[in-house]
Design a protein around this motif. Structure first.
Motif, mmCIF file in Angstrom:
data_model
loop_
_atom_site.group_PDB
_atom_site.id
_atom_site.type_symbol
_atom_site.label_atom_id
_atom_site.label_comp_id
_atom_site.label_asym_id
_atom_site.label_seq_id
_atom_site.Cartn_x
_atom_site.Cartn_y
_atom_site.Cartn_z
ATOM 1 N N TYR A 112 0.824 -1.212 0.000
ATOM 2 C CA TYR A 112 0.000 0.000 0.000
ATOM 3 C C TYR A 112 0.855 1.258 0.000
ATOM 4 O O TYR A 112 0.482 2.279 -0.581
ATOM 5 C CB TYR A 112 -0.967 -0.005 1.192
ATOM 6 C CG TYR A 112 -2.203 -0.809 0.893
ATOM 7 C CD1 TYR A 112 -3.226 -0.263 0.131
ATOM 8 C CD2 TYR A 112 -2.330 -2.118 1.319
ATOM 9 C CE1 TYR A 112 -4.348 -0.994 -0.179
ATOM 10 C CE2 TYR A 112 -3.453 -2.864 1.021
ATOM 11 C CZ TYR A 112 -4.453 -2.296 0.268
ATOM 12 O OH TYR A 112 -5.557 -3.020 -0.045
ATOM 13 N N GLU A 334 -10.319 -0.504 -3.258
ATOM 14 C CA GLU A 334 -8.851 -0.414 -3.255
ATOM 15 C C GLU A 334 -8.399 0.985 -3.670
ATOM 16 O O GLU A 334 -7.524 1.583 -3.059
ATOM 17 C CB GLU A 334 -8.251 -1.448 -4.205
ATOM 18 C CG GLU A 334 -8.514 -2.883 -3.811
ATOM 19 C CD GLU A 334 -7.841 -3.243 -2.489
ATOM 20 O OE1 GLU A 334 -6.689 -2.838 -2.278
ATOM 21 O OE2 GLU A 334 -8.488 -3.912 -1.665
ATOM 22 N N THR A 337 -9.049 3.264 -0.837
ATOM 23 C CA THR A 337 -8.077 3.097 0.237
ATOM 24 C C THR A 337 -6.788 3.837 -0.089
ATOM 25 O O THR A 337 -6.262 4.587 0.736
ATOM 26 C CB THR A 337 -7.768 1.600 0.429
ATOM 27 O OG1 THR A 337 -8.984 0.898 0.601
ATOM 28 C CG2 THR A 337 -6.879 1.382 1.623
ATOM 29 N N VAL A 361 -3.439 0.635 7.138
ATOM 30 C CA VAL A 361 -3.451 -0.793 6.821
ATOM 31 C C VAL A 361 -2.922 -1.601 8.004
ATOM 32 O O VAL A 361 -3.570 -2.535 8.481
ATOM 33 C CB VAL A 361 -2.611 -1.075 5.557
ATOM 34 C CG1 VAL A 361 -2.674 -2.549 5.207
ATOM 35 C CG2 VAL A 361 -3.112 -0.235 4.406
ATOM 36 N N ARG A 394 -14.353 -1.194 9.074
ATOM 37 C CA ARG A 394 -13.165 -0.630 8.454
ATOM 38 C C ARG A 394 -13.429 0.755 7.864
ATOM 39 O O ARG A 394 -12.721 1.717 8.165
ATOM 40 C CB ARG A 394 -12.734 -1.582 7.351
ATOM 41 C CG ARG A 394 -11.345 -1.502 6.884
ATOM 42 C CD ARG A 394 -11.205 -2.574 5.798
ATOM 43 N NE ARG A 394 -10.283 -2.143 4.772
ATOM 44 C CZ ARG A 394 -8.980 -2.289 4.867
ATOM 45 N NH1 ARG A 394 -8.447 -2.838 5.928
ATOM 46 N NH2 ARG A 394 -8.174 -1.878 3.910
ATOM 47 N N PHE A 398 -12.050 4.311 8.902
ATOM 48 C CA PHE A 398 -11.399 5.065 7.826
ATOM 49 C C PHE A 398 -11.934 6.483 7.752
ATOM 50 O O PHE A 398 -11.197 7.462 7.783
ATOM 51 C CB PHE A 398 -11.762 4.378 6.504
ATOM 52 C CG PHE A 398 -10.595 4.026 5.689
ATOM 53 C CD1 PHE A 398 -10.022 2.786 5.815
ATOM 54 C CD2 PHE A 398 -10.076 4.931 4.799
ATOM 55 C CE1 PHE A 398 -8.934 2.450 5.060
ATOM 56 C CE2 PHE A 398 -8.990 4.596 4.044
ATOM 57 C CZ PHE A 398 -8.414 3.351 4.172
#
Lengths: 429, 266
Positions: A112, A334, A337, A361, A394, A398
Motif C-alpha cells: 500500500y 482499493e 483506500t 493498513v 473498516r 477510515f
C-alpha cells in the motif's frame, strides 16, 4: 453546562438512532432460517460513550483556548527528520525480529505504501484526482499473471513489462480526460477503474473471468527458486538450508521493500527535475503553465504514465505474492483506500503517505488482532462481537480517521512541503 | 513586431472584439486602454492563445524576421516558440512553490531539453547540472532586479501583493520573451510600488523587449507608453501617442460621457 448536557443528549440520540440497528441487532442462523437477536448492552455502551465523549468535548473546549496555528516547533522538525531513517532501519531489520504474521503484514503495508507513492505522483504532485488507480494495479497484476502462465516468463522479466503496459494504459486513460479537471476528472477515472474490472470479469477466454488465474509463479533470487523440495536450483538447496516457507515470505518482503524504495527514490529525484516542477506548477495553476510555454498535455500524460507504471509494478508483485488473482481483488474500495492514504498522509509528502499507510493498513490489522486478544482474555461477548465484525467497521474507522485528521490537520499528517531547490545551497549541488 | 488585423471575437451572440486592427512596434511600449468591458483582456487572450479568434489574423514578426501566426498556434507554443509571455489580471503565481521555483518553472522548456527529457536528470548524469546552474543564475539575476533575492526560498503565495506582481513579471521574463503582455500590472499597487513598476518596465524595454500593456492607471499609461490603442465596446476608437489620445474627443466621451456601470470586465 445545561446546554452542554442537552447537546450531548442530542448526540446520544443520534448515536442511538444509528447504532441501535447497526450494533444492537444481529442476525443468526437459527432453526427456522435467519433469526434476529438483540444486543442491547453493546448498543447502550456505544451510546453512553458518545454522550460522555460529547460532554467532555464541550466542557473542555470551553476551558481551552483555540490552538494557536503556528509552524512546527524545532523539536518536531528534528523528530520529523529522524523519523524517515528510523522507519527505514526498522523496515530493513523487521524480518529478523518478527514472526511470519508480522512479515506478512509488513508486506501488505509496503504494497500500500508503494501504491500510495505511485498515486502521489498523480494526485499529490500533478494534482489530478484519480479515483481509478486500482485499474493500473490490475493491469500490472494481470500482465504478469498472463505472461507467466501462458508464456512461462519469469517475474523479473515481466516486471518491467507490467510497468510499461500499465503506463500505456495510463496514457490511454490520460488522452480522453486531458481537458477535465477536478470532479469531472475524478468521475471519469472512477469509471475507467470499473471498466477495467468488468472487462477482466467478463473476458473469460483470456482472464478466466471471476474464477481468476491460479498457479502464478513465484519470483526467483538470481534464478534460485523458493520451493519446498530443497533440491538443485532452489534457495535452500544452494545455501544448504532446510527449506522453509518463511524464507520465501522474507524474500517477498525484501522484494516489495526494494520496489517501494525504488519508487520513493525515483519520485524524489523526479521532483527535482524540470518535469517534477512542471507537475507541481500544473497542480498550482494550469493556465499559468500554458502561458509559460509548458506543454500541459505532455506533462499530464507523463504524470499519468509514471503513476500508472508504479501501480503496475505493485500489481505484478501482488500477483506473484498471492499466486492467484481475480477481478475481486481490484474493486473500487482499493482505489479509495489508496487515495485515502495519500490524502491522509498529506498530498505530495512521501513520508506522510508511508505513515498513513502504516496507520491505515497496519494499524487497523493490529487493532483487530489486539481486540481478538482482548476478547480471548476476557471472554466478553461485547468484544468478541466487535472483533469479528471489525473488517465491517473498516470504512467507518477510515472515515472517522479522515475526518479527525482533516479537522486537526487540513493538509494531511505531513503538510510541510520541501522546496525542490534552494538559493542558499547554490553552487554546492 | 505584432500586427493584429481584423480581429473579431464572438461569444455566442456577443461581439467582445469587433474588427480590431493595430500594430505594436518593436522596442516600444504599447498600451491598450478602455473602459471596463471594452474587450481588452479578450484581445490579450487571443494574442496569447487562450482564445481562438472568430475572425482576423495576429502575426508576430521577431527580430530575425521569422513570422508566427499566433491565431493558429496552440497556446503553449506561443510562449515556447514565438516567445510571447504574459501576466494575468488576477495574479497567477504557483503559490505553493517557492519564489525561486516559480522562476525555474518558467525556464521549463530550456531545462527539460537539457535534462534529456528527465531521464538524464533522474540519473544525475549529463549536462543537466550545468543547465540548472545557468537557470538558477538567470533566476538570481531577476530576483536581484525585482528586489526579492532575500525571499527566494519563501512560498510565492506568502509574498506581499506588490511583490507578487513583480514576481509574475520576472517569471514571464524568464522565458526570454520578445513580446511581453501585461494585464493591469499596476492594479492594487501603492504609488511607491507603481513608480518601481514603471522603472522596471522601462528597463525591460531598454533591454530590447517589446511590451503590450493593459492598464487602468492613467498615470502609468501616460508616463511610460510610446503608443496607445483605445478600445470601447470591442471597437478601436483611437490610436496614437499619449498626447494625441489624451486630446481625442472620442476617448474623453468614452471615459466620461457614457456611463458603463452596468458592464463588468470579463
Amino acid at each position: 453546562m445545561k446546554s452542554a448536557v442537552r447537546d450531548a443528549g442530542l448526540s446520544a440520540l443520534v448515536a442511538l438512532g444509528l447504532f441501535a440497528p447497526l450494533i444492537g441487532l444481529v442476525t443468526e442462523n437459527g432453526d427456522h432460517g435467519l433469526e434476529l437477536r438483540g444486543r442491547p448492552l453493546a448498543a447502550a455502551a456505544v451510546v453512553v460513550l458518545v454522550f460522555l465523549g460529547r460532554l467532555l468535548m464541550l466542557t473542555r473546549a470551553a476551558h481551552i483556548a483555540p490552538p494557536v496555528v503556528s509552524g512546527p516547533s524545532p523539536a518536531m522538525v528534528r523528530a520529523g527528520r529522524a523519523l524517515a531513517p528510523a522507519l527505514l532501519v526498522f523496515a530493513l531489520v523487521l524480518p529478523f525480529g518478527g514472526s511470519r504474521y508480522y512479515v506478512d503484514l509488513a508486506t501488505l503495508v509496503l504494497t500500500y505504501i508503494m501504491l500510495g507513492w505511485g498515486l502521489n505522483v498523480v494526485v499529490g504532485l500533478a494534482g489530478l484526482l484519480d479515483l481509478g488507480y486500482v485499474a493500473f494495479y490490475a493491469v500490472g497484476a494481470y500482465s504478469y499473471a498472463l505472461l507467466a502462465v501462458n508464456f512461462g516468463l519469469g517475474f523479473w522479466s515481466c516486471l518491467p513489462l507490467a510497468g510499461i503496459l500499465a503506463a500505456f494504459w495510463g496514457v490511454l486513460l490520460g488522452f480522453p480526460v486531458l481537458r477535465l479537471r477536478g470532479d469531472y476528472l475524478a468521475i471519469v477515472t472512477l469509471a475507467f477503474g470499473e471498466i477495467i474490472r468488468i472487462v477482466l470479469n467478463n473476458w473469460v477466454s483470456l482472464t478466466n473471468g471471476p474464477n481468476g488465474i491460479t498457479g502464478i509463479p513465484r519470483p526467483t533470487l538470481f534464478g534460485l527458486r523458493f520451493s519446498m523440495d530443497g533440491g538443485e536450483g532452489t534457495f535452500a538447496g544452494f545455501f544448504n538450508m532446510e527449506p522453509e516457507t518463511i524464507q520465501r515470505v522474507i524474500f517477498l518482503y525484501y522484494v516489495i521493500l526494494g520496489l517501494a524504495l525504488l519508487t520513493n527514490w525515483f519520485t524524489l529525484r523526479l521532483r527535482r527535475t524540470p518535469l517534477g516542477r512542471a507537475w507541481e506548477a500544473l497542480r498550482e495553476d494550469e493556465t499559468a503553465c500554458r502561458s509559460l510555454g509548458i506543454n500541459v498535455t505532455n506533462t499530464k500524460l507523463t504524470a499519468f504514465a509514471i503513476g500508472a507504471m508504479f501501480g503496475g509494478f505493485a500489481g505484478a508483485f501482488f500477483a506473484t505474492r498471492q499466486a492467484f488473482i481475480s477481478p475481486e481483488s481490484f474493486t473500487f474500495i482499493e482505489s479509495a483506500t489508496v487515495l485515502a492514504i495519500v490524502v491522509l498522509g498529506g498530498l505530495g509528502s512521501q513520508l506522510g503517505v508511508a505513515l498513513a499507510a502504516i496507520v491505515m493498513v497496519g494499524g487497523l490489522e493490529l487493532l483487530r488482532a489486539f481486540l481478538s486478544f482482548l476478547a480471548d482474555q476476557m471472554g466478553s461477548p461485547i468484544f468478541a462481537g466487535i472483533a469479528n465484525e471489525l473488517p465491517l467497521y473498516r470504512m467507518l474507522i477510515f472515515g472517522l480517521a479522515l475526518v479527525v485528521v482533516m479537522v486537526l490537520r487540513p493538509r494531511g499528517m505531513v503538510s510541510t512541503r520541501t522546496p525542490t531547490v534552494l538559493l542558499v545551497a547554490r553552487g554546492q549541488g | 513586431m505584432l500586427s493584429v488585423t481584423g480581429l473579431t471575437m464572438r461569444f455566442g451572440g456577443l461581439k467582445a472584439v469587433d474588427d480590431l486592427s493595430f500594430e505594436a512596434r518593436a522596442g516600444e511600449i504599447t498600451a491598450v486602454i478602455g473602459p471596463n468591458g471594452a474587450g481588452k483582456t479578450t484581445v490579450f487572450n487571443c494574442i496569447t492563445g487562450f482564445y481562438r479568434p472568430s475572425e482576423g489574423g495576429i502575426v508576430l514578426t521577431d527580430a530575425e524576421g521569422a513570422r508566427f501566426a499566433l491565431d493558429r498556434m496552440p497556446g503553449h507554443r506561443i510562449a515556447s516558440r514565438a516567445k510571447v509571455a504574459r501576466t494575468f489580471q488576477n495574479i497567477r503565481l504557483f503559490a505553493g512553490m517557492t519564489v525561486l521555483e516559480n522562476l525555474l518553472v518558467a525556464q521549463h522548456n530550456v531545462l527539460i531539453r537539457a535534462s534529456g527529457f528527465t531521464l538524464l536528470a533522474v540519473l544525475g548524469v549529463g549536462r543537466y547540472r550545468a543547465a540548472e546552474a545557468h537557470g538558477l543564475e538567470k533566476a538570481r539575476h531577476w530576483l536581484d532586479r525585482i528586489g526579492l533575492i532575500d525571499r527566494a526560498d519563501d512560498p510565492a503565495g506568502a509574498l506581499p501583493y506588490g511583490a507578487q506582481r513583480r514576481l509574475e513579471i520576472a517569471r514571464a521574463m524568464c522565458i526570454d520573451p520578445v513580446l511581453l503582455c501585461l494585464d493591469e500590472p499596476a492594479a492594487g499597487l501603492n504609488p511607491r510600488e507603481t513608480d518601481a513598476l514603471n522603472a522596471l518596465l522601462l528597463a525591460i524595454r531598454a533591454d530590447g523587449c517589446t511590451l503590450l500593456l493593459i492598464e487602468h492607471d492613467m498615470g502609468v499609461v501616460m508616463r511610460i507608453s510610446d503608443h496607445i490603442v483605445v478600445l470601447d465596446h470591442g471597437k478601436k476608437i483611437a490610436d496614437g501617442t499619449p498626447a494625441e489620445v489624451r486630446a481625442d474627443p472620442a476617448v474623453i466621451a468614452a471615459y466620461l460621457g457614457e456611463g458603463d456601470e452596468d458592464e463588468e470586465a470579463a
